[in-house]
Design a protein around this motif. Structure first.
Motif, mmCIF file in Angstrom:
data_model
loop_
_atom_site.group_PDB
_atom_site.id
_atom_site.type_symbol
_atom_site.label_atom_id
_atom_site.label_comp_id
_atom_site.label_asym_id
_atom_site.label_seq_id
_atom_site.Cartn_x
_atom_site.Cartn_y
_atom_site.Cartn_z
ATOM 1 N N HIS A 140 37.675 54.441 63.413
ATOM 2 C CA HIS A 140 37.090 55.140 61.929
ATOM 3 C C HIS A 140 36.669 56.247 62.664
ATOM 4 O O HIS A 140 36.615 57.269 61.629
ATOM 5 N N ARG A 141 35.742 56.504 63.504
ATOM 6 C CA ARG A 141 35.058 57.683 63.765
ATOM 7 C C ARG A 141 36.091 58.818 63.937
ATOM 8 O O ARG A 141 36.019 60.201 63.671
ATOM 9 N N LEU A 142 37.368 58.627 64.791
ATOM 10 C CA LEU A 142 38.228 59.395 65.168
ATOM 11 C C LEU A 142 38.898 59.896 63.668
ATOM 12 O O LEU A 142 39.238 61.077 63.458
ATOM 13 N N ILE A 143 39.181 58.996 62.809
ATOM 14 C CA ILE A 143 39.835 59.316 61.737
ATOM 15 C C ILE A 143 38.994 60.034 60.771
ATOM 16 O O ILE A 143 39.516 61.022 60.163
ATOM 17 N N ARG A 146 38.958 63.611 62.109
ATOM 18 C CA ARG A 146 40.182 64.337 61.796
ATOM 19 C C ARG A 146 40.166 64.866 60.375
ATOM 20 O O ARG A 146 40.866 66.036 60.093
ATOM 21 N N ARG A 147 39.672 64.102 59.435
ATOM 22 C CA ARG A 147 39.690 64.334 58.280
ATOM 23 C C ARG A 147 38.605 65.307 57.745
ATOM 24 O O ARG A 147 38.857 66.385 56.929
ATOM 25 N N HIS A 148 37.212 65.048 58.383
ATOM 26 C CA HIS A 148 36.082 65.990 57.906
ATOM 27 C C HIS A 148 35.359 66.668 58.738
ATOM 28 O O HIS A 148 34.401 67.338 58.379
ATOM 29 N N PRO A 150 33.578 67.204 62.665
ATOM 30 C CA PRO A 150 32.753 66.182 63.489
ATOM 31 C C PRO A 150 31.623 65.633 62.722
ATOM 32 O O PRO A 150 31.082 66.120 61.841
ATOM 33 N N VAL A 151 31.218 64.543 63.132
ATOM 34 C CA VAL A 151 30.167 63.797 62.243
ATOM 35 C C VAL A 151 28.764 64.307 62.285
ATOM 36 O O VAL A 151 28.413 64.727 63.445
ATOM 37 N N GLY A 152 28.270 64.419 61.338
ATOM 38 C CA GLY A 152 26.965 65.172 61.222
ATOM 39 C C GLY A 152 27.091 66.515 60.659
ATOM 40 O O GLY A 152 26.121 67.039 60.598
ATOM 41 N N SER A 153 28.077 67.282 60.595
ATOM 42 C CA SER A 153 28.445 68.696 60.095
ATOM 43 C C SER A 153 28.704 68.720 58.614
ATOM 44 O O SER A 153 28.915 69.633 58.191
ATOM 45 N N GLY A 154 28.752 67.361 58.050
ATOM 46 C CA GLY A 154 29.011 67.554 56.642
ATOM 47 C C GLY A 154 30.293 67.391 56.359
ATOM 48 O O GLY A 154 31.377 67.457 57.303
ATOM 49 N N MET A 155 31.057 67.358 55.078
ATOM 50 C CA MET A 155 32.306 66.881 54.855
ATOM 51 C C MET A 155 32.839 68.490 54.602
ATOM 52 O O MET A 155 32.261 69.360 54.151
ATOM 53 N N LYS A 156 34.056 68.354 54.856
ATOM 54 C CA LYS A 156 35.019 69.789 54.645
ATOM 55 C C LYS A 156 35.226 69.976 53.219
ATOM 56 O O LYS A 156 35.314 68.896 52.358
ATOM 57 N N SER A 157 35.084 70.867 52.792
ATOM 58 C CA SER A 157 35.532 71.412 51.356
ATOM 59 C C SER A 157 36.708 71.398 50.904
ATOM 60 O O SER A 157 37.545 71.777 51.994
ATOM 61 N N ALA A 158 37.146 71.125 49.987
ATOM 62 C CA ALA A 158 38.528 70.950 49.418
ATOM 63 C C ALA A 158 39.037 72.481 49.338
ATOM 64 O O ALA A 158 38.349 73.310 48.875
ATOM 65 N N LEU A 159 40.314 72.679 49.983
ATOM 66 C CA LEU A 159 40.745 73.885 50.208
ATOM 67 C C LEU A 159 41.512 74.431 48.729
ATOM 68 O O LEU A 159 41.916 73.906 47.834
#
Length: 159
Positions: A140-143, A146-148, A150-159
């Protein structure tokens, strides 16, 4: 001629039979078994590494159990390593006092990194967490990464 320590004929007979049966066994053990045995201290027992859970077939229960036992041994070793690092850090901070921020910086950094790695692997599993739970946590951490990112860096914003 009576064997040494015999008190009567029956005692002599028992000691003769005992020496006939015991001498070859004792000789074999001392000259063959003990010379070919690898000696190691009891507190330094080394287990062979077994396949991890991802290398086991889905219907191989024995492999699952072996992987779980290996996981428990690894967790105990990692716990002890973390305890040793924590104790070293606390001793350094106690000894150095006011200068501990600079003089113990390496030990504090090592402990913090080890604690972070321990939590990544074993955190939130609880006392009864097993190898399958840890494997799912890793998946689950690797998924997530891959999506968002590194853990703790916040979620990626939608492009």
């Amino acid at each position: 001629m009576e064997p040494e320590g015999a008190k009567n004929g029956f005692d002599s007979f028992i000691q003769s039979v005992n020496s006939v049966l015991e001498k070859p066994v004792t000789w074999f053990r001392e000259s063959v078994v003990d010379k070919n045995r690898v000696e190691y201290p009891w507190y330094h027992r080394q287990f062979r590494r077994v396949p991890t859970i991802d290398e086991c077939y889905t219907d191989d229960i024995v492999c699952f159990i072996e992987a779980d036992e290996q996981f428990k041994r690894d967790r105990m070793v990692d716990n002890e390593v973390l305890n040793i690092l924590r104790q070293r850090k606390e001793d350094c901070v106690m000894y150095e006092g006011a200068d501990s921020k600079t003089k113990c910086a390496k030990m504090i950094e090592d402990y913090d990194k080890a604690a972070e790695n321990w939590f990544i692997k074993y955190g939130d599993l609880g006392a009864y967490g097993n190898v399958k739970d840890a494997y799912m946590k890793q998946k689950h951490r690797l998924i997530w990464e891959r999506r968002h990112g590194p853990v703790g860096s916040g979620m990626k914003s939608a492009l």
